[in-house]
Design a protein around this motif. Structure first.
Motif, short mmCIF file in Angstrom:
data_model
loop_
_atom_site.label_atom_id
_atom_site.label_comp_id
_atom_site.label_asym_id
_atom_site.label_seq_id
_atom_site.Cartn_x
_atom_site.Cartn_y
_atom_site.Cartn_z
N THR A 12 0.83 -1.21 0.00
CA THR A 12 0.00 0.00 0.00
C THR A 12 0.87 1.25 0.00
O THR A 12 0.54 2.25 -0.67
N ALA A 13 1.97 1.22 0.73
CA ALA A 13 2.89 2.36 0.73
C ALA A 13 3.45 2.60 -0.66
O ALA A 13 3.54 3.75 -1.13
N ARG A 14 3.82 1.54 -1.34
CA ARG A 14 4.35 1.69 -2.71
C ARG A 14 3.29 2.24 -3.66
O ARG A 14 3.60 3.09 -4.51
N ARG A 15 2.04 1.79 -3.51
CA ARG A 15 0.97 2.29 -4.39
C ARG A 15 0.72 3.77 -4.15
O ARG A 15 0.53 4.54 -5.09
N LEU A 16 0.72 4.18 -2.88
CA LEU A 16 0.49 5.60 -2.59
C LEU A 16 1.65 6.44 -3.12
O LEU A 16 1.43 7.52 -3.69
N VAL A 57 -0.23 9.49 6.78
CA VAL A 57 1.10 8.95 6.52
C VAL A 57 2.07 9.33 7.63
O VAL A 57 2.87 8.51 8.09
N ALA A 58 2.01 10.60 8.06
CA ALA A 58 2.90 11.06 9.12
C ALA A 58 2.67 10.30 10.42
O ALA A 58 3.63 9.89 11.09
N LEU A 59 1.41 10.08 10.77
CA LEU A 59 1.11 9.32 11.99
C LEU A 59 1.56 7.87 11.85
O LEU A 59 2.09 7.28 12.80
N ARG A 71 8.75 1.91 6.28
CA ARG A 71 8.98 3.23 6.89
C ARG A 71 9.78 4.13 5.94
O ARG A 71 9.54 5.33 5.85
N SER A 72 10.71 3.54 5.21
CA SER A 72 11.51 4.31 4.26
C SER A 72 10.63 4.91 3.16
O SER A 72 10.82 6.06 2.76
N ILE A 73 9.64 4.14 2.70
CA ILE A 73 8.72 4.66 1.68
C ILE A 73 7.87 5.78 2.26
O ILE A 73 7.67 6.82 1.62
N LEU A 74 7.35 5.58 3.48
CA LEU A 74 6.52 6.62 4.11
C LEU A 74 7.31 7.90 4.29
O LEU A 74 6.81 9.01 4.04
N GLN A 75 8.54 7.79 4.73
CA GLN A 75 9.37 8.98 4.92
C GLN A 75 9.67 9.65 3.59
O GLN A 75 9.75 10.88 3.52
N GLY A 76 9.79 8.87 2.52
CA GLY A 76 9.98 9.45 1.20
C GLY A 76 8.76 10.23 0.73
O GLY A 76 8.89 11.30 0.12
N GLU A 390 -2.15 3.99 7.74
CA GLU A 390 -2.14 4.26 9.19
C GLU A 390 -2.76 3.09 9.95
O GLU A 390 -2.23 2.65 10.98
N LEU A 391 -3.87 2.58 9.44
CA LEU A 391 -4.54 1.44 10.07
C LEU A 391 -3.61 0.23 10.13
O LEU A 391 -3.50 -0.44 11.17
#
Length: 401
Positions: A12-16, A57-59, A71-76, A390-391
Protein backbone atom coordinates in the motif's frame (compact mmCIF):
# COMPACT_ATOMS: atom_id res chain seq x y z
CA UNK A 1 -4.16 -15.71 -1.46
CA UNK A 2 -4.23 -13.66 1.71
CA UNK A 3 -1.30 -11.30 2.21
CA UNK A 4 0.18 -10.62 5.64
CA UNK A 5 -0.44 -7.27 7.27
CA UNK A 6 3.26 -6.49 6.95
CA UNK A 7 3.20 -7.16 3.19
CA UNK A 8 -0.02 -5.19 2.74
CA UNK A 9 1.57 -2.20 4.48
CA UNK A 10 4.57 -2.33 2.15
CA UNK A 11 2.41 -2.80 -0.97
CA UNK A 12 0.00 0.00 0.00
CA UNK A 13 2.89 2.36 0.73
CA UNK A 14 4.35 1.69 -2.71
CA UNK A 15 0.97 2.29 -4.39
CA UNK A 16 0.49 5.60 -2.59
CA UNK A 17 4.02 6.71 -3.46
CA UNK A 18 3.30 5.93 -7.11
CA UNK A 19 0.20 8.16 -6.99
CA UNK A 20 2.09 11.14 -5.59
CA UNK A 21 3.10 13.92 -7.98
CA UNK A 22 6.88 14.12 -8.21
CA UNK A 23 6.95 17.54 -9.86
CA UNK A 24 4.75 20.63 -10.14
CA UNK A 25 1.90 20.68 -12.65
CA UNK A 26 -0.59 23.17 -14.00
CA UNK A 27 -2.91 23.00 -10.99
CA UNK A 28 -0.97 20.93 -8.44
CA UNK A 29 2.28 21.04 -6.53
CA UNK A 30 4.97 18.42 -6.07
CA UNK A 31 3.93 16.06 -3.28
CA UNK A 32 0.15 16.37 -3.77
CA UNK A 33 -2.16 13.57 -4.84
CA UNK A 34 -4.99 13.35 -7.39
CA UNK A 35 -8.46 13.58 -5.86
CA UNK A 36 -11.94 13.87 -7.33
CA UNK A 37 -14.99 16.14 -7.30
CA UNK A 38 -18.28 14.28 -7.59
CA UNK A 39 -21.63 15.98 -8.09
CA UNK A 40 -23.15 17.73 -11.08
CA UNK A 41 -19.64 17.39 -12.50
CA UNK A 42 -17.31 14.41 -11.95
CA UNK A 43 -13.71 15.41 -12.52
CA UNK A 44 -10.13 15.12 -11.37
CA UNK A 45 -9.11 17.76 -8.86
CA UNK A 46 -6.30 18.74 -6.52
CA UNK A 47 -7.03 20.14 -3.07
CA UNK A 48 -6.10 20.01 0.60
CA UNK A 49 -7.48 16.51 0.95
CA UNK A 50 -3.81 15.83 0.20
CA UNK A 51 -3.10 17.34 3.62
CA UNK A 52 -5.36 14.87 5.40
CA UNK A 53 -3.75 12.01 3.47
CA UNK A 54 -0.29 13.23 4.51
CA UNK A 55 -1.45 13.42 8.13
CA UNK A 56 -2.31 9.70 8.03
CA UNK A 57 1.10 8.95 6.52
CA UNK A 58 2.90 11.06 9.12
CA UNK A 59 1.11 9.32 11.99
CA UNK A 60 1.77 5.90 10.45
CA UNK A 61 5.48 6.64 10.01
CA UNK A 62 5.86 7.16 13.77
CA UNK A 63 4.33 3.86 14.89
CA UNK A 64 6.87 1.37 16.29
CA UNK A 65 5.51 -1.66 14.45
CA UNK A 66 6.27 -0.36 10.95
CA UNK A 67 9.04 -2.40 9.26
CA UNK A 68 11.98 -0.36 8.00
CA UNK A 69 11.39 -1.07 4.30
CA UNK A 70 7.87 0.41 4.58
CA UNK A 71 8.98 3.23 6.89
CA UNK A 72 11.51 4.31 4.26
CA UNK A 73 8.72 4.66 1.68
CA UNK A 74 6.52 6.62 4.11
CA UNK A 75 9.37 8.98 4.92
CA UNK A 76 9.98 9.45 1.20
CA UNK A 77 6.32 10.41 0.68
CA UNK A 78 6.57 12.97 3.47
CA UNK A 79 9.85 14.40 2.18
CA UNK A 80 8.42 14.78 -1.34
CA UNK A 81 5.52 16.79 0.12
CA UNK A 82 7.63 18.90 2.50
CA UNK A 83 6.62 22.18 0.82
CA UNK A 84 2.94 21.32 0.24
CA UNK A 85 1.42 22.89 3.41
CA UNK A 86 3.21 26.14 2.69
CA UNK A 87 1.66 26.29 -0.77
CA UNK A 88 -1.74 26.74 0.86
CA UNK A 89 -0.76 29.61 3.13
CA UNK A 90 -1.93 33.17 2.77
CA UNK A 91 0.25 36.12 3.75
CA UNK A 92 -1.24 35.76 7.25
CA UNK A 93 -0.16 32.14 7.56
CA UNK A 94 -3.69 30.74 7.33
CA UNK A 95 -4.62 28.17 4.70
CA UNK A 96 -7.35 26.67 2.61
CA UNK A 97 -7.80 23.28 0.93
CA UNK A 98 -7.98 25.16 -2.36
CA UNK A 99 -4.60 26.68 -3.01
CA UNK A 100 -5.84 27.99 -6.37
CA UNK A 101 -2.59 27.54 -8.26
CA UNK A 102 -4.26 27.45 -11.66
CA UNK A 103 -7.29 29.68 -11.00
CA UNK A 104 -5.43 32.20 -8.79
CA UNK A 105 -8.59 32.01 -6.70
CA UNK A 106 -9.71 29.64 -3.90
CA UNK A 107 -11.79 27.85 -6.48
CA UNK A 108 -11.49 25.03 -9.07
CA UNK A 109 -10.16 26.15 -12.43
CA UNK A 110 -12.51 26.02 -15.43
CA UNK A 111 -15.45 24.73 -13.40
CA UNK A 112 -18.87 25.15 -15.13
CA UNK A 113 -20.44 27.28 -12.42
CA UNK A 114 -24.28 27.32 -12.20
CA UNK A 115 -25.57 30.74 -13.19
CA UNK A 116 -22.08 31.82 -14.16
CA UNK A 117 -21.23 32.88 -10.58
CA UNK A 118 -17.84 31.68 -9.34
CA UNK A 119 -17.77 30.51 -5.72
CA UNK A 120 -14.47 30.88 -3.85
CA UNK A 121 -13.69 29.87 -0.26
CA UNK A 122 -12.33 31.86 2.64
CA UNK A 123 -9.27 30.60 4.46
CA UNK A 124 -9.98 27.80 6.90
CA UNK A 125 -8.66 27.36 10.45
CA UNK A 126 -9.11 23.59 10.25
CA UNK A 127 -6.97 23.31 7.13
CA UNK A 128 -4.47 25.59 8.80
CA UNK A 129 -4.51 23.28 11.83
CA UNK A 130 -3.82 20.22 9.65
CA UNK A 131 -0.87 22.07 8.08
CA UNK A 132 0.42 23.04 11.53
CA UNK A 133 0.08 19.44 12.76
CA UNK A 134 2.09 18.28 9.76
CA UNK A 135 4.82 20.78 10.59
CA UNK A 136 5.06 19.16 14.03
CA UNK A 137 4.90 15.57 12.77
CA UNK A 138 7.24 15.52 9.79
CA UNK A 139 9.70 17.34 7.54
CA UNK A 140 7.20 19.97 6.47
CA UNK A 141 8.23 23.56 5.90
CA UNK A 142 5.51 26.21 6.10
CA UNK A 143 6.35 29.48 4.38
CA UNK A 144 5.10 31.33 7.45
CA UNK A 145 5.61 29.66 10.86
CA UNK A 146 2.40 28.85 12.70
CA UNK A 147 1.82 30.58 16.02
CA UNK A 148 -0.51 30.08 18.95
CA UNK A 149 -1.82 33.60 18.39
CA UNK A 150 -2.94 32.66 14.87
CA UNK A 151 -5.30 30.05 16.31
CA UNK A 152 -6.41 32.11 19.28
CA UNK A 153 -7.90 34.51 16.73
CA UNK A 154 -10.26 31.69 15.78
CA UNK A 155 -12.07 31.88 19.13
CA UNK A 156 -15.76 32.70 18.93
CA UNK A 157 -16.88 35.99 20.47
CA UNK A 158 -20.65 36.48 20.83
CA UNK A 159 -21.87 39.70 19.27
CA UNK A 160 -18.83 39.84 17.02
CA UNK A 161 -18.93 36.53 15.14
CA UNK A 162 -22.07 35.22 13.47
CA UNK A 163 -22.58 31.44 13.66
CA UNK A 164 -24.71 29.31 11.35
CA UNK A 165 -27.79 27.84 13.09
CA UNK A 166 -26.36 24.32 13.33
CA UNK A 167 -23.34 25.67 15.19
CA UNK A 168 -25.54 27.67 17.56
CA UNK A 169 -27.29 24.39 18.40
CA UNK A 170 -23.94 22.67 18.99
CA UNK A 171 -22.88 25.42 21.38
CA UNK A 172 -26.19 25.11 23.24
CA UNK A 173 -25.83 21.35 23.60
CA UNK A 174 -22.26 21.73 24.84
CA UNK A 175 -23.29 24.40 27.35
CA UNK A 176 -20.62 26.87 26.27
CA UNK A 177 -21.17 30.42 25.03
CA UNK A 178 -17.77 31.76 23.95
CA UNK A 179 -14.14 30.98 23.25
CA UNK A 180 -14.62 27.89 21.07
CA UNK A 181 -12.35 27.68 18.02
CA UNK A 182 -14.21 28.52 14.79
CA UNK A 183 -13.79 26.90 11.38
CA UNK A 184 -13.33 29.86 9.04
CA UNK A 185 -11.23 33.00 8.71
CA UNK A 186 -13.88 35.70 8.33
CA UNK A 187 -14.45 38.16 6.84
CA UNK A 188 -13.09 36.74 3.63
CA UNK A 189 -11.26 38.57 0.87
CA UNK A 190 -12.99 41.23 -1.19
CA UNK A 191 -14.73 39.37 -4.06
CA UNK A 192 -14.08 42.15 -6.58
CA UNK A 193 -10.38 42.26 -5.78
CA UNK A 194 -10.30 38.46 -6.00
CA UNK A 195 -12.06 38.51 -9.37
CA UNK A 196 -9.67 41.06 -10.84
CA UNK A 197 -6.54 39.39 -9.47
CA UNK A 198 -7.63 36.04 -10.91
CA UNK A 199 -8.57 37.54 -14.27
CA UNK A 200 -12.09 36.14 -13.99
CA UNK A 201 -14.82 37.84 -16.01
CA UNK A 202 -17.76 36.26 -14.15
CA UNK A 203 -18.86 37.63 -10.76
CA UNK A 204 -17.24 36.03 -7.69
CA UNK A 205 -18.93 35.17 -4.39
CA UNK A 206 -16.80 34.42 -1.32
CA UNK A 207 -18.14 31.67 0.93
CA UNK A 208 -19.05 31.09 3.70
CA UNK A 209 -20.56 34.28 5.04
CA UNK A 210 -21.14 33.02 8.58
CA UNK A 211 -18.93 30.91 10.80
CA UNK A 212 -19.23 27.51 12.43
CA UNK A 213 -17.93 25.44 15.33
CA UNK A 214 -17.69 21.71 14.71
CA UNK A 215 -16.51 18.72 16.74
CA UNK A 216 -13.47 17.53 14.78
CA UNK A 217 -12.33 20.97 13.67
CA UNK A 218 -12.27 22.25 17.25
CA UNK A 219 -10.34 19.17 18.39
CA UNK A 220 -7.79 19.61 15.59
CA UNK A 221 -7.15 23.23 16.53
CA UNK A 222 -6.95 22.41 20.25
CA UNK A 223 -4.33 19.77 19.41
CA UNK A 224 -2.27 22.33 17.47
CA UNK A 225 -2.40 24.86 20.30
CA UNK A 226 -1.14 22.10 22.61
CA UNK A 227 1.64 21.07 20.19
CA UNK A 228 2.75 24.70 19.89
CA UNK A 229 3.12 24.90 23.66
CA UNK A 230 -0.17 26.57 24.55
CA UNK A 231 -1.16 26.62 28.21
CA UNK A 232 -4.11 24.24 28.85
CA UNK A 233 -5.57 26.96 31.07
CA UNK A 234 -5.91 29.40 28.16
CA UNK A 235 -9.60 30.41 28.15
CA UNK A 236 -9.98 29.38 24.51
CA UNK A 237 -8.34 26.02 25.18
CA UNK A 238 -10.53 25.33 28.20
CA UNK A 239 -13.69 26.35 26.33
CA UNK A 240 -12.79 24.29 23.28
CA UNK A 241 -11.87 21.16 25.21
CA UNK A 242 -15.14 21.49 27.16
CA UNK A 243 -17.05 21.88 23.87
CA UNK A 244 -15.40 18.79 22.34
CA UNK A 245 -16.14 16.60 25.35
CA UNK A 246 -19.70 17.79 25.95
CA UNK A 247 -20.71 17.51 22.28
CA UNK A 248 -18.96 14.15 21.88
CA UNK A 249 -20.82 12.77 24.91
CA UNK A 250 -24.16 13.91 23.48
CA UNK A 251 -23.42 12.24 20.15
CA UNK A 252 -21.96 9.03 21.60
CA UNK A 253 -24.93 8.57 23.93
CA UNK A 254 -27.23 8.76 20.91
CA UNK A 255 -25.01 6.32 19.03
CA UNK A 256 -25.32 3.86 21.92
CA UNK A 257 -29.09 4.25 21.63
CA UNK A 258 -28.92 3.32 17.95
CA UNK A 259 -28.94 6.80 16.39
CA UNK A 260 -25.72 7.47 14.43
CA UNK A 261 -27.00 10.74 12.96
CA UNK A 262 -25.81 12.78 15.95
CA UNK A 263 -22.17 12.18 15.05
CA UNK A 264 -23.04 13.32 11.54
CA UNK A 265 -24.53 16.48 13.08
CA UNK A 266 -21.59 17.04 15.44
CA UNK A 267 -18.92 16.62 12.74
CA UNK A 268 -20.45 17.72 9.46
CA UNK A 269 -17.21 18.58 7.63
CA UNK A 270 -15.65 15.14 7.96
CA UNK A 271 -16.55 11.72 6.52
CA UNK A 272 -20.14 10.82 7.33
CA UNK A 273 -19.24 7.48 8.91
CA UNK A 274 -20.02 7.32 12.66
CA UNK A 275 -16.57 6.24 13.81
CA UNK A 276 -14.67 8.70 11.59
CA UNK A 277 -15.00 11.70 13.95
CA UNK A 278 -14.38 9.42 16.93
CA UNK A 279 -11.19 8.17 15.28
CA UNK A 280 -9.99 11.74 14.72
CA UNK A 281 -10.80 12.60 18.34
CA UNK A 282 -8.62 9.75 19.60
CA UNK A 283 -5.80 10.86 17.30
CA UNK A 284 -5.99 14.40 18.69
CA UNK A 285 -6.20 13.00 22.21
CA UNK A 286 -2.93 11.15 21.54
CA UNK A 287 -1.30 14.26 20.05
CA UNK A 288 -2.28 16.17 23.20
CA UNK A 289 -0.65 13.62 25.47
CA UNK A 290 -4.01 12.39 26.75
CA UNK A 291 -5.29 15.85 27.70
CA UNK A 292 -8.25 16.12 25.31
CA UNK A 293 -10.85 13.55 26.38
CA UNK A 294 -12.14 13.48 29.94
CA UNK A 295 -12.62 10.17 31.81
CA UNK A 296 -16.40 10.38 31.30
CA UNK A 297 -15.96 10.85 27.54
CA UNK A 298 -13.38 8.05 27.41
CA UNK A 299 -15.80 5.69 29.17
CA UNK A 300 -18.56 6.41 26.64
CA UNK A 301 -16.12 6.03 23.76
CA UNK A 302 -15.02 2.63 25.08
CA UNK A 303 -18.63 1.51 25.25
CA UNK A 304 -19.29 2.69 21.69
CA UNK A 305 -16.30 0.86 20.25
CA UNK A 306 -17.09 -2.33 22.15
CA UNK A 307 -20.89 -2.33 21.79
CA UNK A 308 -21.81 -0.61 18.50
CA UNK A 309 -21.68 -2.47 15.20
CA UNK A 310 -18.93 -1.58 12.77
CA UNK A 311 -21.69 -1.37 10.16
CA UNK A 312 -23.64 1.37 11.98
CA UNK A 313 -24.43 4.36 9.78
CA UNK A 314 -26.84 7.25 9.33
CA UNK A 315 -26.03 8.48 5.83
CA UNK A 316 -23.13 6.55 4.29
CA UNK A 317 -22.47 2.83 4.54
CA UNK A 318 -20.00 0.31 3.20
CA UNK A 319 -16.21 0.14 3.38
CA UNK A 320 -15.84 3.44 5.22
CA UNK A 321 -18.02 2.38 8.15
CA UNK A 322 -15.84 -0.64 8.87
CA UNK A 323 -12.49 1.00 8.07
CA UNK A 324 -13.09 3.90 10.45
CA UNK A 325 -14.45 1.64 13.21
CA UNK A 326 -11.30 -0.46 12.86
CA UNK A 327 -9.05 2.59 12.91
CA UNK A 328 -10.85 4.08 15.91
CA UNK A 329 -10.69 0.78 17.81
CA UNK A 330 -7.01 0.32 16.98
CA UNK A 331 -6.17 3.85 18.15
CA UNK A 332 -8.09 3.19 21.38
CA UNK A 333 -6.04 0.02 21.91
CA UNK A 334 -2.59 1.49 21.22
CA UNK A 335 -3.29 4.54 23.41
CA UNK A 336 -4.62 2.44 26.29
CA UNK A 337 -8.20 3.74 26.14
CA UNK A 338 -9.28 0.12 25.63
CA UNK A 339 -7.43 -2.95 26.88
CA UNK A 340 -6.01 -4.93 23.98
CA UNK A 341 -7.35 -8.24 25.30
CA UNK A 342 -10.93 -6.92 25.32
CA UNK A 343 -10.88 -5.87 21.65
CA UNK A 344 -8.31 -8.06 19.89
CA UNK A 345 -10.73 -10.80 18.76
CA UNK A 346 -13.09 -8.30 17.21
CA UNK A 347 -10.22 -6.36 15.63
CA UNK A 348 -9.17 -9.56 13.86
CA UNK A 349 -12.72 -10.34 12.76
CA UNK A 350 -13.45 -6.89 11.34
CA UNK A 351 -9.99 -6.73 9.77
CA UNK A 352 -10.77 -9.89 7.83
CA UNK A 353 -13.87 -8.18 6.41
CA UNK A 354 -11.97 -5.01 5.54
CA UNK A 355 -9.04 -6.89 4.01
CA UNK A 356 -11.45 -8.78 1.75
CA UNK A 357 -12.56 -5.49 0.17
CA UNK A 358 -9.14 -4.76 -1.35
CA UNK A 359 -9.46 -4.90 -5.13
CA UNK A 360 -7.66 -7.33 -7.39
CA UNK A 361 -5.31 -4.55 -8.52
CA UNK A 362 -4.26 -3.88 -4.93
CA UNK A 363 -6.21 -0.71 -4.22
CA UNK A 364 -8.50 -0.04 -1.27
CA UNK A 365 -12.02 1.24 -2.15
CA UNK A 366 -12.88 4.87 -2.86
CA UNK A 367 -14.76 6.82 -0.17
CA UNK A 368 -16.13 10.35 0.00
CA UNK A 369 -14.37 12.54 2.56
CA UNK A 370 -16.03 15.98 2.18
CA UNK A 371 -19.77 15.76 1.53
CA UNK A 372 -21.49 18.52 -0.44
CA UNK A 373 -18.54 20.81 0.13
CA UNK A 374 -18.05 23.84 -2.10
CA UNK A 375 -19.04 22.31 -5.47
CA UNK A 376 -19.80 18.68 -4.62
CA UNK A 377 -18.44 15.63 -2.86
CA UNK A 378 -14.68 15.21 -2.53
CA UNK A 379 -12.77 11.99 -2.21
CA UNK A 380 -9.91 10.05 -3.65
CA UNK A 381 -8.24 6.68 -3.87
CA UNK A 382 -5.01 8.27 -2.67
CA UNK A 383 -6.66 9.41 0.55
CA UNK A 384 -8.01 5.92 1.26
CA UNK A 385 -4.61 4.31 0.70
CA UNK A 386 -3.19 6.73 3.29
CA UNK A 387 -6.00 5.98 5.75
CA UNK A 388 -5.36 2.24 5.42
CA UNK A 389 -1.59 2.75 5.75
CA UNK A 390 -2.14 4.26 9.19
CA UNK A 391 -4.54 1.44 10.07
CA UNK A 392 -2.03 -1.21 8.98
CA UNK A 393 0.69 0.39 11.10
CA UNK A 394 -1.59 0.20 14.14
CA UNK A 395 -2.61 -3.40 13.43
CA UNK A 396 1.04 -4.45 13.19
CA UNK A 397 1.70 -2.78 16.52
CA UNK A 398 -1.21 -4.73 18.02
CA UNK A 399 -0.06 -7.95 16.33
CA UNK A 400 -3.26 -8.32 14.32
CA UNK A 401 -2.80 -10.40 11.17
Amino acid sequence: MSHSTRQLLFDTARRLAAMQYQSDGHDWYRGEFPMRIQGTVDRLDHNFLSGYALRHVALASQRPGVPENARSILQGILATAALVPGQYQSTLGTGNWYHGKASRCRSPVDYPWPGGVVVALCDDYDDTAIAAQLAQLGPFKPRIPHSIELFLEAAHTPGVHLLVPKSVRRMELAGVTAGVYQSWVLPGPDPEITRRAAGIEAPVVIMPQANSVELTTVANIAAVVHLLGGDPELPTQRASVHFVNALARCAIKRLLEGDASWLDFASSYYPRFPFAPLCFLVQDHALMGGELLTPETQALLRRAVLEVSEDAYSRMSGFGTRAYWLSCAAWCAVTGLIERRSIIARLRSVWERVRAERSQDGLWPFIVFFHSAHVGDYGGLAYVQALVLELLALLLELEVD
